[in-house]
Design an enzyme around this catalytic site. Structure first.
Site, PDB file in Angstrom:
ATOM      1  N   ASP A 171       0.820  -1.207   0.000  1.00  0.00           N
ATOM      2  CA  ASP A 171       0.000   0.000   0.000  1.00  0.00           C
ATOM      3  C   ASP A 171       0.863   1.270   0.000  1.00  0.00           C
ATOM      4  O   ASP A 171       1.944   1.306   0.607  1.00  0.00           O
ATOM      5  CB  ASP A 171      -0.865  -0.023   1.279  1.00  0.00           C
ATOM      6  CG  ASP A 171      -1.694   1.217   1.449  1.00  0.00           C
ATOM      7  OD1 ASP A 171      -2.714   1.340   0.754  1.00  0.00           O
ATOM      8  OD2 ASP A 171      -1.313   2.073   2.265  1.00  0.00           O
ATOM      9  N   GLU A 225       1.240  -0.354  -4.875  1.00  0.00           N
ATOM     10  CA  GLU A 225       0.263   0.672  -5.186  1.00  0.00           C
ATOM     11  C   GLU A 225       1.007   1.989  -5.371  1.00  0.00           C
ATOM     12  O   GLU A 225       1.540   2.550  -4.412  1.00  0.00           O
ATOM     13  CB  GLU A 225      -0.781   0.828  -4.083  1.00  0.00           C
ATOM     14  CG  GLU A 225      -1.839   1.854  -4.468  1.00  0.00           C
ATOM     15  CD  GLU A 225      -2.472   2.546  -3.282  1.00  0.00           C
ATOM     16  OE1 GLU A 225      -1.807   2.687  -2.241  1.00  0.00           O
ATOM     17  OE2 GLU A 225      -3.647   2.941  -3.404  1.00  0.00           O
TER      18      GLU A 225
HETATM   19  O1  LIG Z   1     -10.347  11.895   2.485  1.00  0.00           O
HETATM   20  C1  LIG Z   1      -9.709  10.929   2.792  1.00  0.00           C
HETATM   21  N1  LIG Z   1      -8.355  10.806   2.487  1.00  0.00           N
HETATM   22  C2  LIG Z   1      -7.650  11.853   1.733  1.00  0.00           C
HETATM   23  C3  LIG Z   1      -7.618  11.514   0.232  1.00  0.00           C
HETATM   24  C4  LIG Z   1      -7.103  10.082   0.017  1.00  0.00           C
HETATM   25  O2  LIG Z   1      -5.731  10.021   0.464  1.00  0.00           O
HETATM   26  C5  LIG Z   1      -5.200   8.795   0.844  1.00  0.00           C
HETATM   27  C6  LIG Z   1      -4.343   8.110  -0.001  1.00  0.00           C
HETATM   28  C7  LIG Z   1      -3.882   8.596  -1.288  1.00  0.00           C
HETATM   29  C8  LIG Z   1      -4.735   9.145  -2.245  1.00  0.00           C
HETATM   30  C9  LIG Z   1      -4.238   9.587  -3.474  1.00  0.00           C
HETATM   31  C10 LIG Z   1      -2.890   9.494  -3.746  1.00  0.00           C
HETATM   32  O3  LIG Z   1      -2.351   9.909  -4.952  1.00  0.00           O
HETATM   33  C11 LIG Z   1      -2.039   8.939  -2.797  1.00  0.00           C
HETATM   34  O4  LIG Z   1      -0.720   8.830  -3.110  1.00  0.00           O
HETATM   35  C12 LIG Z   1      -2.520   8.489  -1.570  1.00  0.00           C
HETATM   36  O5  LIG Z   1      -3.802   6.890   0.386  1.00  0.00           O
HETATM   37  C13 LIG Z   1      -4.072   6.353   1.601  1.00  0.00           C
HETATM   38  C14 LIG Z   1      -3.487   5.133   1.940  1.00  0.00           C
HETATM   39  C15 LIG Z   1      -3.727   4.568   3.180  1.00  0.00           C
HETATM   40  O6  LIG Z   1      -3.148   3.391   3.510  1.00  0.00           O
HETATM   41  C16 LIG Z   1      -4.581   5.196   4.095  1.00  0.00           C
HETATM   42  C17 LIG Z   1      -5.188   6.401   3.755  1.00  0.00           C
HETATM   43  O7  LIG Z   1      -5.995   7.017   4.623  1.00  0.00           O
HETATM   44  C18 LIG Z   1      -4.932   7.000   2.490  1.00  0.00           C
HETATM   45  C19 LIG Z   1      -5.530   8.269   2.108  1.00  0.00           C
HETATM   46  O8  LIG Z   1      -6.318   8.851   2.902  1.00  0.00           O
HETATM   47  C20 LIG Z   1     -10.365   9.767   3.553  1.00  0.00           C
HETATM   48  C21 LIG Z   1     -10.394  10.063   5.041  1.00  0.00           C
HETATM   49  C22 LIG Z   1      -9.147   9.373   5.571  1.00  0.00           C
HETATM   50  C23 LIG Z   1      -9.016   8.115   4.742  1.00  0.00           C
HETATM   51  N2  LIG Z   1      -9.595   8.549   3.461  1.00  0.00           N
HETATM   52  C24 LIG Z   1      -9.406   7.924   2.272  1.00  0.00           C
HETATM   53  O9  LIG Z   1      -9.942   8.371   1.262  1.00  0.00           O
HETATM   54  C25 LIG Z   1      -8.555   6.700   2.189  1.00  0.00           C
HETATM   55  C26 LIG Z   1      -8.059   6.387   0.970  1.00  0.00           C
HETATM   56  C27 LIG Z   1      -7.211   5.206   0.695  1.00  0.00           C
HETATM   57  C28 LIG Z   1      -6.991   4.196   1.633  1.00  0.00           C
HETATM   58  C29 LIG Z   1      -6.187   3.125   1.290  1.00  0.00           C
HETATM   59  C30 LIG Z   1      -5.591   3.053   0.026  1.00  0.00           C
HETATM   60  O10 LIG Z   1      -4.811   2.005  -0.337  1.00  0.00           O
HETATM   61  C31 LIG Z   1      -5.828   4.099  -0.896  1.00  0.00           C
HETATM   62  O11 LIG Z   1      -5.254   4.018  -2.115  1.00  0.00           O
HETATM   63  C32 LIG Z   1      -6.620   5.141  -0.569  1.00  0.00           C
END
Ligand SMILES: O=C(NCCCOc1c(-c2ccc(O)c(O)c2)oc2cc(O)cc(O)c2c1=O)[C@@H]1CCCN1C(=O)/C=C/c1ccc(O)c(O)c1
Ligand SMILES: [Ca+2]
Length: 497
Positions: free
Chosen positions: A197, A233
């Site tokens: 991840d 990822e």
């Molecule tokens: O609005 C949110 N997050 C901000 C936008 C998404 O950014 C995240 C990215 C992310 C987004 C875009 C990118 O280009 C990047 O490099 C990273 O990767 C993550 C990976 C994780 O292990 C845990 C996380 O909370 C995130 C995350 O918040 C909501 C609330 C917190 C968790 N979450 C989320 O939306 C959670 C998303 C999430 C969780 C697990 C994942 O494997 C993932 O790809 C996304």
């Protein structure tokens, strides 16, 4: 490394998102092995924070509080049992591991964790590993907030907190040792590899050192010297200094452009046409084939935000989703992963789903519900089970039957009707135009009567759906109405009567 170690000529991986270990074990034996799926990507099995605001969100499992193997999906014994049972029927297990960070800095302190262990986010104290405040990156981060503020700066993307998540100091030997130890326990239990991840947020050098410490796969199920399959990822749609290629030498990388593009094409947005995909794959600007892990949607971008956003073809748009998944499974590019989701009550306000955080079907106390299988082989209780849909499961078989055969016999109508084959072992035709398709094409296949595996199955000596007559010259006549439930037809060597 880049080889998924699949067994028995199987090729496609299924992401059983948020499934419990007991249900995965049963699914390996009763469905995945009999239908030729190669492996399962499982949700993070280690201890994670439990949040009540919002109420047990799916992303709480991406906030580790320890490496003990108890989670929303079950405990260590259930995990071990599942890995053994799936391996025993030749279905590999690939573990989603979250090693860039621990829980959010605002996670508080106490025993609100999936194993009930005490931790303190505010003091960066995770005694069950143990990690202390010495094992985090805060001193390295140069931004005011301590969070990533600018994705244009590779240093902060790696050394600062991703949305407030406590960022591990993976350059420390001690931290590398603990992370590798956690992964090696899983390797020794029999897993075939890992989905790593948030790799964009880790330095390739730190990843390389950590992954280099992994044991060879368990020789009970894998030949001696087999190295764990790694797919990373990295969300790279272009426009950021950090790119997928920085990670190619460590293992495969998720190609997010693949699903984003195919979603736009099947939705016919921005004047995109299916006939443009004649050069699909590297010719389309995707990463070199041997590095790619491809998928139509994933657990994050199927919720409308994340990489690819609204264009992503998900189970919410089943007709488009089936066509896109079929196209992926018929095409030779990359290692293919099929998403298997749960349903939730979407609530769009100004184009954003207010409920995009909702976790899996669960009882009042946040415990995940089992997956009931209905008499018609669909799943109940909110589990979507796309991998069980006839059109998708039959295309997983198609991918196995044509494995190794070259892309061949392309045809298109310069709009949204296309066809292509795989050597002399398979052929697929799509009609995504608003009018009928009625054409005779060279399939490259031996003459005979074939069952269309989209509209039905080959049941014994007959076709339950359409059947296709291929002449001795390899040519066949295809008629596909644009009103058809599924406006595409696929035949392969094993669907021949
Ligand atoms: O609005 C949110 N997050 C901000 C936008 C998404 O950014 C995240 C990215 C992310 C987004 C875009 C990118 O280009 C990047 O490099 C990273 O990767 C993550 C990976 C994780 O292990 C845990 C996380 O909370 C995130 C995350 O918040 C909501 C609330 C917190 C968790 N979450 C989320 O939306 C959670 C998303 C999430 C969780 C697990 C994942 O494997 C993932 O790809 C996304
Ligand atoms: Ca980091």
């Amino acid at each position: 490394q880049h080889n998924p170690h699949t067994k028995h000529g199987r090729t496609a991986i299924v992401h059983l998102f948020e499934w419990r270990w007991a249900d995965i074990a049963a699914e390996c034996e009763r469905f995945l092995a009999p239908n030729g799926y190669a492996g399962v990507q499982i949700s993070p099995p280690n201890e994670h924070i439990t949040l009540t605001s919002p109420w047990y969100p799916w992303w709480q499992r991406y906030q580790p509080t320890g490496y003990n193997l108890c989670s929303r999906s079950g405990n260590e014994n259930e995990l071990r049992d599942m890995i053994t049972r799936c391996n025993n029927v030749g279905v590999n297990i690939y573990v989603d591991v979250v090693i860039n960070h621990m829980c959010g800095a605002g996670g508080g302190e106490g025993t609100h964790s999936s194993c009930g262990g005490w931790f303190s986010a505010s003091r960066k104290d995770f005694p069950s590993i143990p990690f202390t405040n010495m094992d985090f990156n805060d001193h390295k981060c140069r931004t005011g907030s301590g969070n990533i503020e600018n994705y244009g700066d590779p240093n902060q993307v790696r050394d600062c907190r991703l949305v407030g998540l406590l960022d591990l100091a993976l350059e420390k030997d001690y931290v590398r040792g603990k992370v590798a130890g956690f992964m090696n326990k899983l390797v020794d239990m029999g897993v075939a590899g890992f989905r790593v991840d948030a790799c964009k947020h880790m330095w390739p050098g730190d990843l390389q050192n950590t992954l280099g410490r992994l044991h060879n796969l368990n020789t009970k199920w894998f030949s001696g010297g087999s190295r764990p399959f790694i797919y990373q990822e990295v969300i790279d749609l272009g426009g950021e200094p950090i790119t997928s290629r920085e990670y190619f030498h460590l293992g495969r990388v998720t190609e997010f452009k693949y699903g984003a593009k195919l979603g736009t094409i099947f939705r016919k947005w921005n004047g995109e046409k299916l006939s443009y995909t004649k050069s699909w794959g590297e010719g389309y600007g995707f990463m070199p084939e041997g590095n790619a892990l491809v998928f139509i949607d994933n657990h994050d971008n199927q919720r409308g935000h994340g990489a690819g956003g609204a264009a992503i073809a998900t189970f919410w748009d089943p007709r488009i989703h089936k066509m896109a998944v079929a196209y992926m499974l018929a095409h030779p590019y990359g290692v293919a992963r099929v998403m298997s989701s749960f349903r939730w009550d979407r609530n769009f306000v100004n184009g954003k789903d207010q409920n995009d955080w909702i976790g899996p079907p669960s009882h009042g106390n946040g415990a995940t519900k089992p997956v009931p299988i209905n008499p018609d082989q669909t799943c109940g209780d909110g589990w979507v089970c796309e991998h069980r849909w006839r059109q998708i499961k039959n295309m997983a078989t198609f991918r196995n039957v044509v494995n190794g055969q070259p892309h061949a016999n392309w045809w298109d109508n310069q709009s949204n009707q296309v066809a292509f084959g795989r050597g002399n072992r398979g052929f697929i035709v799509f009609n995504n135009d608003d009018w009928n398709l009625d054409v005779t094409l060279n399939t490259g296949m031996p003459g005979g009567t074939y069952c269309d595996v989209v509209s039905g199955n080959k049941d014994g000596g007959r076709c339950s759906g359409k059947q296709i007559q291929v002449g001795g010259d390899g040519r066949a006549h295809f008629k596909i109405s644009n009103q058809d439930e599924d406006p595409f037809v696929a035949i392969h060597a094993d669907s021949k009567l």
